[in-house]
Each structure stands twice: as structure tokens, then as C-alpha cells.
Design a protein around this motif. Sequence first.
Motif, mmCIF file in Angstrom:
data_model
loop_
_atom_site.group_PDB
_atom_site.id
_atom_site.type_symbol
_atom_site.label_atom_id
_atom_site.label_comp_id
_atom_site.label_asym_id
_atom_site.label_seq_id
_atom_site.Cartn_x
_atom_site.Cartn_y
_atom_site.Cartn_z
ATOM 1 N N VAL A 1 0.849 -1.185 0.000
ATOM 2 C CA VAL A 1 0.000 0.000 0.000
ATOM 3 C C VAL A 1 0.890 1.242 0.000
ATOM 4 C CG1 VAL A 1 -1.726 1.296 1.310
ATOM 5 C CG2 VAL A 1 -1.850 -1.213 1.189
ATOM 6 N N PRO A 2 0.681 2.170 -0.928
ATOM 7 C CA PRO A 2 1.508 3.394 -0.964
ATOM 8 C C PRO A 2 1.085 4.375 0.134
ATOM 9 C CG PRO A 2 -0.155 3.477 -2.682
ATOM 10 C CD PRO A 2 -0.289 2.124 -2.044
ATOM 11 N N ILE A 3 2.060 4.845 0.919
ATOM 12 C CA ILE A 3 1.795 5.829 1.973
ATOM 13 C C ILE A 3 2.812 6.952 1.775
ATOM 14 C CG2 ILE A 3 1.291 6.098 4.435
ATOM 15 C CD1 ILE A 3 1.615 3.049 4.705
ATOM 16 N N HIS A 4 2.533 7.855 0.906
ATOM 17 C CA HIS A 4 3.501 8.854 0.473
ATOM 18 C C HIS A 4 3.893 9.779 1.624
ATOM 19 C CE1 HIS A 4 2.913 7.454 -3.574
ATOM 20 N NE2 HIS A 4 1.611 7.698 -3.508
ATOM 21 N N GLY A 5 5.209 9.929 1.802
ATOM 22 C CA GLY A 5 5.731 10.821 2.822
ATOM 23 C C GLY A 5 5.831 10.212 4.204
ATOM 24 N N PHE A 6 5.423 8.957 4.352
ATOM 25 C CA PHE A 6 5.485 8.283 5.653
ATOM 26 C C PHE A 6 6.434 7.096 5.535
ATOM 27 C CE2 PHE A 6 2.089 11.058 6.371
ATOM 28 C CZ PHE A 6 1.864 11.131 7.731
ATOM 29 N N GLU A 7 7.601 7.244 6.174
ATOM 30 C CA GLU A 7 8.678 6.279 6.021
ATOM 31 C C GLU A 7 8.954 5.492 7.299
ATOM 32 O OE1 GLU A 7 10.027 5.651 3.129
ATOM 33 O OE2 GLU A 7 8.740 7.174 2.223
ATOM 34 N N GLY A 8 8.074 5.621 8.309
ATOM 35 C CA GLY A 8 8.281 4.915 9.567
ATOM 36 C C GLY A 8 7.465 3.643 9.653
ATOM 37 N N ALA A 9 7.112 3.256 10.876
ATOM 38 C CA ALA A 9 6.377 2.017 11.115
ATOM 39 C C ALA A 9 4.897 2.206 10.818
ATOM 40 C CB ALA A 9 6.564 1.571 12.556
ATOM 41 N N SER A 10 4.300 1.239 10.147
ATOM 42 C CA SER A 10 2.859 1.202 9.892
ATOM 43 C C SER A 10 2.280 0.003 10.629
ATOM 44 C CB SER A 10 2.570 1.096 8.394
ATOM 45 O OG SER A 10 3.072 2.227 7.708
ATOM 46 N N THR A 11 1.197 0.222 11.362
ATOM 47 C CA THR A 11 0.685 -0.803 12.264
ATOM 48 C C THR A 11 -0.840 -0.834 12.256
ATOM 49 O OG1 THR A 11 0.711 0.771 14.103
ATOM 50 C CG2 THR A 11 2.661 -0.613 13.822
ATOM 51 N N ASN A 12 -1.373 -1.808 12.978
ATOM 52 C CA ASN A 12 -2.795 -1.955 13.267
ATOM 53 C C ASN A 12 -3.705 -1.957 12.039
ATOM 54 O OD1 ASN A 12 -1.563 -0.659 15.883
ATOM 55 N ND2 ASN A 12 -3.475 -1.620 16.515
ATOM 56 N N PRO A 13 -3.374 -2.704 10.991
ATOM 57 C CA PRO A 13 -4.310 -2.787 9.864
ATOM 58 C C PRO A 13 -5.602 -3.486 10.315
ATOM 59 C CG PRO A 13 -2.589 -4.451 9.658
ATOM 60 C CD PRO A 13 -2.202 -3.576 10.816
ATOM 61 N N THR A 14 -6.753 -2.863 10.037
ATOM 62 C CA THR A 14 -8.027 -3.360 10.568
ATOM 63 C C THR A 14 -9.129 -3.206 9.528
ATOM 64 O OG1 THR A 14 -7.335 -2.562 12.758
ATOM 65 C CG2 THR A 14 -9.638 -3.191 12.496
ATOM 66 N N TRP A 15 -9.765 -4.326 9.174
ATOM 67 C CA TRP A 15 -10.909 -4.293 8.264
ATOM 68 C C TRP A 15 -12.126 -3.720 8.979
ATOM 69 C CZ3 TRP A 15 -11.001 -5.717 3.135
ATOM 70 C CH2 TRP A 15 -9.926 -6.465 2.638
ATOM 71 N N ASP A 16 -12.991 -3.026 8.230
ATOM 72 C CA ASP A 16 -14.261 -2.611 8.808
ATOM 73 C C ASP A 16 -15.195 -3.821 8.892
ATOM 74 O OD1 ASP A 16 -15.345 -3.048 6.275
ATOM 75 O OD2 ASP A 16 -15.952 -0.970 5.952
ATOM 76 N N ASN A 17 -16.396 -3.609 9.429
ATOM 77 C CA ASN A 17 -17.293 -4.727 9.717
ATOM 78 C C ASN A 17 -17.914 -5.343 8.473
ATOM 79 O OD1 ASN A 17 -17.015 -4.369 12.619
ATOM 80 N ND2 ASN A 17 -18.191 -2.489 12.322
ATOM 81 N N GLU A 18 -17.876 -4.622 7.367
ATOM 82 C CA GLU A 18 -18.406 -5.145 6.111
ATOM 83 C C GLU A 18 -17.329 -5.787 5.247
ATOM 84 O OE1 GLU A 18 -21.636 -5.175 5.657
ATOM 85 O OE2 GLU A 18 -21.854 -4.143 7.585
#
Length: 753
Positions: free
Chosen positions: A287-304
Motif C-alpha cells: 500500500v503506498p503511503i507517500h511521505g510516511f517512512e516509519g512504522a505502519s501498524t494496526n491494519p483493521t478491516w471494517d465490519n463489512e
Amino acid sequence: MRAERSLTRDRRAFNFLLLLLPAVASMTIRANKFTPEVLLSAPRRSEGNPNSNGSKVLYSTSTYSFEHHTKTSEICVLDIKSDEASFISGEGASEPQWLDDDTVLLLSESKDGITSVKVGSVNGFDNSCYDAGTIKGSVGNVKLVSLDDGAFGIAVTGKATPSGDLYNEADEKKSQSSGRLYSSLFVRHWDHWITENRNAIWLGTLKKEGDRYKLSELKNALKGSKLESPVDPFGGTNNFDISRHGLVFTAKDPELNPATHTKTNIYTLTGKDFWDLSKGMPEPFKVPIHGFEGASTNPTWDNEGKAIGFFSMRTDGYESDKNQIFIIPNWTNPGWVQHLWATEDGKGSWDRSPQSITWGANQEIYFTAEEAGRISLFAASSDFNKSTRAPKLIVKGGGISSAILLKDGSLFLSSSSLIENSLYSILPASAFLEISANGNSYSLPRNDSAPGHYPSDRATKYVSSNTRSGSTFGLSHDQIEEIWFKGANNKTYVHAWVFKPSTFKRSHKYPLAYFIHGGPQGAWEDAWSTRWNPAIFAEQGYVVVAPNPTGSTGYGQDFTDAIEGQWGGLPYQDLVKGFEYIKDNLEYVDTDRSVALGASYGGYMMNWIQGHDLGRQFKALVTHDGVFSMIAQMASEELYFPFHDIGGKLWENPEGWAQWDPSRFASHWATPHLIIHSEKDYRLTMNEGLAAFNVLQTRGVPSQFLTFPDENHWVLKPENSLLWHETVLDWINEHAGLEKYTEWRAKNVATRK
């Protein structure tokens, strides 16, 4: 029958032990006093896992017996209406999950590392359970998602061999040599040496065959990808999530060395027929996160199973940067990412760092985040095309550890506090509607202004307190106060907790126990701890003051960031100011009988204080796994940490490394000092403790050295923890003019049976 008993052995022992305080280990405590034995023997209850309507709650509990030197673990279910707990399963069982409101799945691991997936009725599980399948290795972190025709997708995590197969230690061939050869970092991490095996996420399905579920073969979702998830050493269920459309997870960037970088990426594996695992696994999409080069955490699906939320940090190499919130509105287009509450300077308009995500039933999303020494619950609209307002505080902690959505839109909360080791409660669905309707918002006072008032707690429905709001420990909210004092340069306000003895009398004077937290980007919170529990020290006769100086989290990111290049600077000045405030304003504290204690960065600060003027204000110091020499941080495993906090690599900024080095001031060391350091602490190595002790001894300073060959940065084993408490309390009590703990116990405890 065992499966039908309405109150578990642990809860009976808990009521008997803690209400009357009679039998701890093989001894009888005759005084009504909260002691290390009580702390360490009390049942430890996990976060609650409610069924969909919140009528029953699954949880695990563990109890240690000092009499038998054994730990007992059980899975239980709490009936909310009757407030009675029933036994589900015993030793080896873990990870209880609901398949429906009356059917439970759990894991049961055997001594040979084989894991059974058991399914049964919540009523009489032992008699009804069966093996839905077996897994040929040790796994955990179970997640389930409902699919069509009553089937479930299941995800677990476990080690994978280089070939991508599930690792089982029992099958490993023993080498004739003990040597290890490395050609790149990591060499070791936290408390273990790095091997060729890596964490992986394993996927399968549970489908009904007749009236029983059957587990499919598990597939390694990361096989061939060079990715590892969860991320060591603390990654768990917060590192991945599943929905009917696929898997989302975080993993270290494979192109960067994990010892010198914190960057992790969010990856998705998705498809309309995702759970038809016979078709093979799709390739992970970064997943592209432009300008954010640190740690990415807590990926969470919504209820649907449509949208995905996650956090990301801007700065690589900085593990305490602020989490900012991102949303993938539709899984079919994972390259479309929305950055919520973004600002032009990149800092984001919400000045808190969220820790967890819970999607609501309607137009809401919930976050837990630190807020002035608490972990509180915040809410915002999930209609992000219309919403511009940052999240609002709706439940003030305590320390909220999880929030789970119920089918009526309410939230089931698990939390703790300084006097309560486990609390379950429910936040009604109306709470979010109320705060949306009245438009009230709340923000902490800025750090450059005088502190204001906190909002009152919103109505939460009590479900279950493991300690009856602390009363079974003899503790109460009356023992806790909060103070704010002006810190370094009289510019910022610093928050501190004050914990008083249960027998407190304002007319009496009590010695001070000054607690300095680790991190340094951390905080003392209104949450329970079995390692640094202020109530243990207060019940010895101290007033405990636990400040959150510069660098602490939960007071705005600028306050956290201000410690960079200032390890012995601004935080030390805050602590000096705090000591002066206590001396001038807390008339019930005898600062002439003060002791100070700290671990990790707190241990560093003890060593720094020892070489400076504040050190002469204390009768004794305690350093647990602290820093003695900054240069020795090159022996640490996560090198990005000193590189960031000190302001560059050793050879790039030698002056910065030397400036805040406690060893430079060893000629001033004079205060009696207990040093504790464990051999499996690979973050702050054993030699740091030995070096500090050697200085004290050769200078003739009264000192002791305690070490544990089988502990890491923390002391986790109950018998070791008891010795830790005995040693620490005896040391500080002797110097503060209080009776040694072990001498008090010898007089107040019956002889061993």
C-alpha cells in the motif's frame, strides 16, 4: 462435574486469598497488607472476548502457587446476567474464540509442539468438544471471519522454515556445534538469537461436515514473499487482520536492515474468491503511503470487509513517532489511501498517537490513545468525506486495552487501573450519538498553560471487576492523586501520579519513592502492572510520586520529541523541579528520607542522577537494566534507537554520544545503589549493570548487584519477580528508615507448612 462448576478454582482461591489475605504461597499473612506475594499470586485475567450480544465473555486466567511452585492456566466463561464464571478448559488451552453465541473454538498445544483446534459448546465444553483438526507446529494469534454457508476463514501465526513450511522445534535436528555465523544484522533481538526461521501468517477454512467443523490444510500466506509478519518482538494480532475479501498485514520493509530501520509497510492479499485457497495465494500488494517512512501498524478491516484502517509514522528510525490515521475506502482499490486529519506540515491536526482501531456499527470509528497518563477511548465519524473534526474523548481511562463491537452497536471494554487488575464494562451505543448531537469536544491544556479540569466519565455499564475496584487488595481510589508542576525552564507543565499508603494520614510524614519510567518515550499510566506497581511500595509506607517528564507520551508529540538529544538535559531538569515541588507542596512527604528507582531509561536516569546534584537528595537508588555508558549502546540490537535519540551515529556525532554519558560522572557517585541486570537483556546488555556495580564497589559506595540468567529486559517469572521485590524493598527500606520487607514478613507470616 468439572465442566459444570459455576466458580473456578482460581476465583475461589482469589476470593479467599485477597478478601481475607490468609494463604499466600505456603504462608499465612496475618496483616491486611498488599504484598509482593499477593500481587504475584493473584489470578491474572486476560482481556474479555464477548459473544455477539455480550451475554457471555470468554477469558483466560493464570495463577501462580508459591507453595507448589506451579502455574495454573484455565479458559473460563463469564455469564453476565448471573455474574458467575464457569470452567471451559485447562492446561495447554489458549486463544478462545466464538464461532457463534454458544460455540467455542480454542487451541490446545501438546508437549511435542502439535496444536489441536478444538470446538465445543460453551456449556459443558469438556464433554462436547472435538478436534476440528491438528496443526503440526506451535501457532497462536487466532482470527476468524464468517464466510458463506456457515463456514469460517481462520488465520493463525507461527514460525516458518526457509522452505516456507511450519516450524516445529521438536522436529529440529540438533547440530553437533554450538557456533553461530552471521554476515548481517540482526544478530540477536530482545532476548533471543536470530535463526533462519521467520514469523508467518497461516490461512485455512473451517467448514461443517455433518454436525462438526473440519479444519482445512493451512497455507503460508507469506511463502516466497521475503516478508515476515507479525513483526518481532511484540507483534501479534495487531499486525494483521482478515475479512471475507482477504488479508491485510504489516511487515518490515525487506529492502532495509531491521536493526537500523523501523520502516514497515502495509500489504494486502485480496480477491473475490480469496478463501478458495485451492486457487493459490495472490501476490502481496504494498500500500503506498507517500511521505510516511516509519512504522505502519494496526491494519483493521471494517465490519463489512470493505474498508481498511491503519496507522503510520512519518520518520524512519523513530519508534515513538506519532501514529497518524489512514483509510483505504475500498479493498478493490488498495492504492487509494486517505490520510485523515492531515495538515500541510505533516504533523496532523489530532495531537494524539492512537493505539488501536475499532469500527462502529453505523457512522463511527473508535480509537484508544494515551491522554495525560491514561489510555482513553475516542470516537470520530467514519464518513470521512464529510468529517473534518478530530476524534473526541468519550471514555476516560484507566487503561483501556481493548474495545469490541457488539451487535447492538455497544462496545465491550477491557481495562485496568492503578488499583484494579481487570475490569470489564460496556459503553452503550447511545454514547456516540450523544457526543455527536451535543457537539461537545475536549482537549487537554497545552503544556505551556496551567492544567485544567478533566471531563467526567461518560456512562459505562459495569460488567465485572476482578478485584472489586481494588478492595480485595485493600486498595482504593482515595490513595491516588495527580499533580502538575512547572518543569524545565518554568515553561512546561509536568504531570505526575501520587500514590499514598492505604493507612494514609495527612498529619503523618512518609518517605518518598520517586519513580522514573522507561522508554524514554513512555509514561506512567493509570493501569495495572505486576512489575512496577506503585501500590506495593505505598503499602510499605512510602508516598510514591511517578512523574512523566519531557519525552513522555500522551502529552502531545512535541513534548515527546523534545527529548531527542536531551537525555540528561530537559528530563533531568523536570525531575529536579518535581522534587522541589514535592518538598515545597506535599507536606506529608519527608524528602529527607527519599529513594529513587527506575528501569531501562529510568535506569539510565538513576545512573545520571547518581553523578549529579539530585543524586545527593536520595538515601538510596535502584537501577534496573539501565545504561551506564552511551558507547555501549553499539552492543544493542535495535541500533536505530540510539542513532535517532542521540542525534546520529557514533562516528558522526561523538560529542552527542559523550554529552549525556553517565559514566563520565562516575567520580561523583556516592549514594548507596542497588544494580539489577539480567543476562538475556540484549537491548541493554549485561555489561552495563556490571560496569555500574564495579564503579560503586571500587569507589567504596554501599551497593548490591542482582542478576537473573534466565530473564530479559523484564523479570517475568514469578519466583524471580518475588526475589526482585524482596531485594528492592529490603534495600530501599533499610536506607529510608523502614523495616526490611523480609524481616516484616518473618514476623507476620506463619511458619512454612
